[in-house]
Design a protein around this motif. Structure first.
Motif, short mmCIF file in Angstrom:
data_model
loop_
_atom_site.label_atom_id
_atom_site.label_comp_id
_atom_site.label_asym_id
_atom_site.label_seq_id
_atom_site.Cartn_x
_atom_site.Cartn_y
_atom_site.Cartn_z
N ARG A 70 22.88 -9.44 19.19
CA ARG A 70 23.30 -8.64 20.69
C ARG A 70 22.87 -7.36 20.66
NH1 ARG A 70 29.62 -10.07 19.59
NH2 ARG A 70 29.50 -12.30 19.71
N CYS A 71 22.46 -6.53 19.64
CA CYS A 71 21.97 -4.94 19.76
C CYS A 71 20.54 -5.04 19.51
CB CYS A 71 22.67 -4.26 18.89
SG CYS A 71 24.59 -4.70 19.02
N PRO A 81 21.62 -9.17 10.04
CA PRO A 81 23.40 -8.72 10.17
C PRO A 81 23.77 -9.23 8.87
CG PRO A 81 22.57 -9.51 12.03
CD PRO A 81 21.59 -10.00 11.49
N CYS A 104 30.21 -5.34 18.15
CA CYS A 104 30.10 -5.84 16.97
C CYS A 104 31.69 -6.22 16.60
CB CYS A 104 29.56 -4.90 15.78
SG CYS A 104 28.97 -5.78 14.47
N CYS A 149 23.34 -13.29 14.52
CA CYS A 149 23.75 -12.48 15.96
C CYS A 149 22.57 -11.55 16.37
CB CYS A 149 25.05 -11.28 15.47
SG CYS A 149 25.33 -10.47 17.02
N CYS A 181 24.73 -4.26 11.18
CA CYS A 181 23.19 -3.78 11.27
C CYS A 181 23.26 -2.61 11.12
CB CYS A 181 22.81 -4.32 12.59
SG CYS A 181 22.88 -6.07 13.04
S1 SF4 Z 1 25.67 -4.70 14.98
FE1 SF4 Z 1 26.94 -6.67 15.30
S2 SF4 Z 1 27.03 -7.13 17.45
FE2 SF4 Z 1 24.97 -5.74 16.92
S3 SF4 Z 1 23.39 -7.19 16.50
FE3 SF4 Z 1 24.39 -6.36 14.53
S4 SF4 Z 1 25.90 -8.14 14.03
FE4 SF4 Z 1 25.58 -8.23 16.38
#
Ligand code: SF4
Length: 252
Positions: free
Chosen positions: A36-37, A64, A153, A34, A138
């Motif tokens: 996404r952030c 992650p 998440c 992932c 994360c």
């Molecule tokens: S906090 Fe969750 S959604 Fe954001 S990058 Fe990490 S794994 Fe992905």
């Protein structure tokens, strides 16, 4: 049965027709990949680059961190997020820092962990009857993910909650995990309870769909070093979880 896939609320992918283990493995694969952030991904990489004196020479995981534990768990523990030099370093939830010492120490006392010490991802430790998840995967700056990051998440928590069919007690560690649980539950299609229960240490709430929500202060250093959470309080939470699940007291 062949696997089939549906798209639930908010476009969340749910896989059906295969066991909890393969779904848990699929979630872990998705979590690790992932991105996404961007703020959190950059922060994790920076922590790994700078490191810490105590861990000099170690290669940080810096990706992650997926959930960890028994797909047949009766106890689902929901934490906040990986520790900067704990799970962000080792790649396993609550592994390699003081919070993890509290959690695995107690899980071991309860017969749910094969060892009281969780040191590395490949140290052989196993959980039986327990699964550890988190509101965010994360490590966030100052242990504070943003609302948007938590929203990104939550899909993974939702998918774990759907896959872990044997869970009887959901133990949330801290208010952020408490809120993540209620949002995930709503997105799984369960209506909100009215009035919505308040967070409180050792407070439990029976859930209409079955099982119980149990809340605890997080075993962060901020809480354990100030006495807000004591070893006695921590043990009592797990003893209560056991009782709520209908499991007899520990034979001491
Ligand atoms: S906090 Fe969750 S959604 Fe954001 S990058 Fe990490 S794994 Fe992905």
């Amino acid at each position: 049965m062949d696997e089939f896939v549906t798209t639930g609320k908010k476009g969340i992918i749910q896989r059906h027709g295969h066991g909890a283990m393969s779904e848990i493995e699929a979630i872990a694969t998705d979590v690790i990949a992932c991105g996404r952030c961007p703020r959190l991904r950059a922060h994790c990489a920076e922590i790994a680059r700078v490191g810490k004196k105590a861990h000099r020479g170690e290669t940080y995981w810096a990706r992650p961190v997926p959930g960890f534990g028994d797909p047949e768990a009766w106890l689902l523990v929901i934490g906040l997020a990986p520790g900067a030099h704990g799970a962000n370093r080792t790649g396993r939830m609550f592994t390699g820092d003081r919070s993890g010492e509290w959690l695995y120490g107690e899980l071991h006392r309860q017969g749910l962990a094969s060892s009281p010490r969780s040191v590395r991802r490949d140290d052989g430790l196993t959980l039986r009857g327990a699964y550890i998840s988190a509101a965010a995967r994360c490590a966030p700056p100052d242990n504070k993910p943003t609302l948007e990051e938590l929203n990104h998440c939550r899909e993974y928590l939702i998918r774990e909650m759907a896959a872990l069919h044997g869970v009887r007690v959901r133990l949330v560690l801290g208010r952020i995990a408490f809120d993540a649980f209620w949002k995930a539950r709503r997105e799984l299609g369960f209506p909100d309870m009215k009035p919505r229960p308040e967070f409180g240490h050792a407070r439990s709430v029976p859930l209409p769909e079955g099982g119980v929500l149990l809340s605890s202060y997080h075993p962060s250093q901020q809480n354990t070093s100030t006495g807000k959470l004591t070893p006695r309080m921590w043990r009592a939470v797990f003893d209560k979880a056991r009782a709520l699940a209908g499991i007899g007291p520990l034979a001491l």
